[in-house]
Design a protein around this motif. Structure first.
Motif, PDB file in Angstrom:
ATOM      1  N   ASP A 266       0.825  -1.211   0.000  1.00  0.00           N
ATOM      2  CA  ASP A 266       0.000   0.000   0.000  1.00  0.00           C
ATOM      3  C   ASP A 266       0.860   1.263   0.000  1.00  0.00           C
ATOM      4  OD1 ASP A 266      -2.320  -1.474  -0.012  1.00  0.00           O
ATOM      5  OD2 ASP A 266      -2.684  -1.304   2.151  1.00  0.00           O
ATOM      6  N   VAL A 269       2.026   1.800  -3.561  1.00  0.00           N
ATOM      7  CA  VAL A 269       0.933   2.357  -4.369  1.00  0.00           C
ATOM      8  C   VAL A 269       0.735   3.839  -4.062  1.00  0.00           C
ATOM      9  CG1 VAL A 269      -1.564   2.310  -4.736  1.00  0.00           C
ATOM     10  CG2 VAL A 269      -0.270   0.168  -4.677  1.00  0.00           C
ATOM     11  N   ALA A 270       0.806   4.206  -2.790  1.00  0.00           N
ATOM     12  CA  ALA A 270       0.605   5.604  -2.410  1.00  0.00           C
ATOM     13  C   ALA A 270       1.658   6.506  -3.039  1.00  0.00           C
ATOM     14  CB  ALA A 270       0.642   5.741  -0.887  1.00  0.00           C
ATOM     15  N   LEU A 272       3.548   5.868  -5.817  1.00  0.00           N
ATOM     16  CA  LEU A 272       3.394   5.908  -7.270  1.00  0.00           C
ATOM     17  C   LEU A 272       2.158   6.698  -7.690  1.00  0.00           C
ATOM     18  CD1 LEU A 272       4.433   2.341  -8.464  1.00  0.00           C
ATOM     19  CD2 LEU A 272       5.813   4.406  -8.242  1.00  0.00           C
ATOM     20  N   SER A 273       1.124   6.673  -6.850  1.00  0.00           N
ATOM     21  CA  SER A 273      -0.118   7.369  -7.190  1.00  0.00           C
ATOM     22  C   SER A 273       0.018   8.884  -7.163  1.00  0.00           C
ATOM     23  CB  SER A 273      -1.231   6.939  -6.228  1.00  0.00           C
ATOM     24  OG  SER A 273      -1.529   5.572  -6.369  1.00  0.00           O
ATOM     25  N   THR A 274       1.081   9.395  -6.549  1.00  0.00           N
ATOM     26  CA  THR A 274       1.283  10.842  -6.529  1.00  0.00           C
ATOM     27  C   THR A 274       1.634  11.390  -7.900  1.00  0.00           C
ATOM     28  OG1 THR A 274       3.665  10.694  -6.057  1.00  0.00           O
ATOM     29  CG2 THR A 274       2.152  10.723  -4.160  1.00  0.00           C
ATOM     30  N   GLY A 275       2.175  10.534  -8.776  1.00  0.00           N
ATOM     31  CA  GLY A 275       2.633  11.001 -10.072  1.00  0.00           C
ATOM     32  C   GLY A 275       3.949  11.756 -10.022  1.00  0.00           C
ATOM     33  N   ARG A 287       6.128   2.034 -14.086  1.00  0.00           N
ATOM     34  CA  ARG A 287       5.157   2.525 -13.115  1.00  0.00           C
ATOM     35  C   ARG A 287       4.258   1.412 -12.599  1.00  0.00           C
ATOM     36  NH1 ARG A 287       3.742   7.897 -13.179  1.00  0.00           N
ATOM     37  NH2 ARG A 287       2.342   7.302 -11.499  1.00  0.00           N
TER      38      ARG A 287
END
Length: 288
Positions: A266, A269-270, A272-275, A287
């Motif tokens: 998790d 994921v957090a 990578l999800s920021t971009g 990615r």
């Protein structure tokens, strides 16, 4: 890559974003600016953050440790960084940057039991790393351990990724690949577009000369793509890198390693999800 080392590569993929987010996060830029670094580009902060554990290292020492950057690029930022802020101040600001970044990116997970467990496991793995002959791993491992779990996790991730990186440099040198040849051969197997590697500061002439040398060795075709021999050599480099990075995970043990991977999911994921992290990079990590 041999099957029994698949977990080594997996742990690298999980931990690398947790380390590398420092080099892209706005909170880190703010801390770098507060020290006096030019933040119109990321490189002044990057070289300071990453080289500071080495002390007031010169361009030659940093260039050898980082391996893939052109000497001119390293000289642009080192040792001038230490005139802006000494390494001790950079290291203190680095932890502040990680603290702010993780709180912004991970939110409530920062104070969670799961993150604390992950930090303890990652530290155990990092403490199982043999840092002899590995300058970046050794210098980071010698730093005091932060007490806050999220900062401990970042430091452990950093020791482990630099441990792997130091081993990777050794594998490249053993394969007879100099810094620019290392990049040319990696681009040739499709790790990332050639343009991505321009960030390392090599000129077109230097890139072309390295490609010609690799053609003469039978590792590249004239069009710049890897030959079968070139792909085999790069595979051996990656296999040796995995083998050299395996000791921390052997010390941690398979069950604890699997548990850490579960806990990191998790968090990975957090981040990578920021971009914030680029979709293509010189490490060959995607990615997804």
């Amino acid at each position: 890559m041999t099957e029994d080392l698949g977990h080594v590569r997996r742990m690298w993929h999980l931990l690398e974003p947790l380390h590398a987010v420092l080099y892209y996060a706005p909170q880190a830029y703010e801390q770098a600016a507060a020290l006096g670094f030019d933040v119109r580009e990321r490189w002044p902060g990057y070289f300071a953050w990453r080289a500071a554990p080495l002390g007031e290292a010169g361009a030659d020492e940093v260039g050898r440790a980082f391996h893939s950057f052109s000497p001119r690029m390293v000289e642009r930022y080192v040792p001038g960084a230490w005139k802006t802020a000494p390494p001790a101040e950079v290291l203190a600001a680095r932890l502040r940057a990680v603290d702010l970044t993780y709180r912004a990116v991970l939110g409530e997970a920062v104070g969670s039991d799961g993150l604390a467990e992950a930090a303890a496991l990652a530290r155990r793995a990092a403490e199982g790393a043999d840092t002899a002959g590995r300058p970046l791993a050794a210098s980071n491992a010698a730093l005091p351990w932060p007490q806050e779990p999220h900062l401990m996790l970042w430091q452990a991730a950093t020791v482990l990724r630099e441990h792997r990186g130091d081993g990777h440099v050794a594998a490249l040198l053993d394969a007879g690949l100099d810094p620019v040849e290392s990049l040319v051969s990696f681009a040739a197997v499709g790790a990332a577009p050639v343009e991505t590697f321009a960030s390392r500061g090599w000129s077109d002439a230097e890139w072309g000369a390295a490609a010609e040398r690799l053609v003469l060795r039978g590792l590249l075709d004239a069009d710049g793509s890897a030959t079968d021999a070139g792909r085999a050599l790069r595979s051996r480099v990656e296999e040796r890198t995995d083998a050299a990075a395996a000791a921390p995970w052997a010390a941690l043990g398979p069950d604890a390693t699997a548990r850490l991977a579960e806990l990191l999911g998790d968090l990975w994921v957090a981040v990578l999800s920021t971009g914030l992290l680029p979709a293509t990079n010189t490490l060959g990590i995607g990615r997804v």
